[in-house]
Design an enzyme around this catalytic site. Structure first.
Site, PDB file in Angstrom:
ATOM      1  CB  CYS A  52     -33.038 139.332 -74.542  1.00 53.51           C
ATOM      2  SG  CYS A  52     -31.382 140.051 -74.511  1.00 53.51           S
ATOM      3  CG  ASP A  54     -30.875 142.573 -71.851  1.00 55.82           C
ATOM      4  OD1 ASP A  54     -31.656 143.437 -71.413  1.00 55.82           O
ATOM      5  OD2 ASP A  54     -30.854 141.401 -71.440  1.00 55.82           O
ATOM      6  CB  CYS A  77     -28.766 138.484 -68.057  1.00 55.51           C
ATOM      7  SG  CYS A  77     -27.914 137.656 -69.408  1.00 55.51           S
ATOM      8  CB  CYS A 121     -26.102 136.202 -73.179  1.00 56.33           C
ATOM      9  SG  CYS A 121     -27.700 135.912 -72.371  1.00 56.33           S
TER      10      CYS A 121
END
Ligand code: FES
Length: 152
Positions: A52, A54, A77, A121
């Site tokens: 993503c 991140d 996130c 994540c």
């Protein structure tokens, strides 16, 4: 005029609404992330970027082959925060061999699941732990490299 406790109450209500549908474990780690922050001069360190875009960083200290301390940071996130928190909890006190096998599924299972769109994540957290262990093992073979590592 609102008091601090009124503001805290509103903040709590807002947060609990945002976290509706998440497991109690996720809510707990979101509200109280474990092992957040860097370890100065850590034995192992990794900074990786997920699919993503991140980032997550993991620091770890090792004593007699056991992960004695571990810290994490992410700019991702909310799910990346709970995944990093849980990944570090799962890694702490484990041997390097056991910790290096902590998978995305292990983290998701321990959290009681994440929404499908946030499952990656947990993969970011799993990969960050694995990379920090690899970094520790590489530095064991070439300890002089630690002097050139970015200061944390
Ligand atoms: Fe990027 Fe969660 S870590 S969306």
């Amino acid at each position: 005029m609102s008091s601090d406790s009124d503001i805290d109450k509103v903040a709590e209500e807002l947060q609990s609404k945002v976290l509706v549908g998440y497991s109690d474990v996720v809510v707990d780690h979101a509200q109280n992330p474990r092992n957040l922050g860097s370890l100065p001069n850590a034995d192992g360190f990794a900074s990786i970027t997920g699919s993503c875009g991140d980032n997550m960083e993991i620091w770890l200290n090792v004593k007699d082959g056991i992960i004695s301390e571990v810290g994490f940071w992410t700019d991702g996130c909310g799910s990346s925060i709970v995944a990093g928190s849980m990944a570090t909890e799962l890694a702490k006190g484990k041997s390097l061999a056991v910790a290096s096998r902590i998978s995305q599924q292990d983290i998701l299972g321990a959290l009681g699941g994440l929404p499908e769109e946030s499952e990656h994540c947990a993969l970011l957290a799993s990969n960050a732990v694995k990379e920090a262990i690899k970094n520790y093992l590489a530095l064991k073979n070439e300890p002089w490299k630690k002097a050139y590592r970015r200061q944390t």
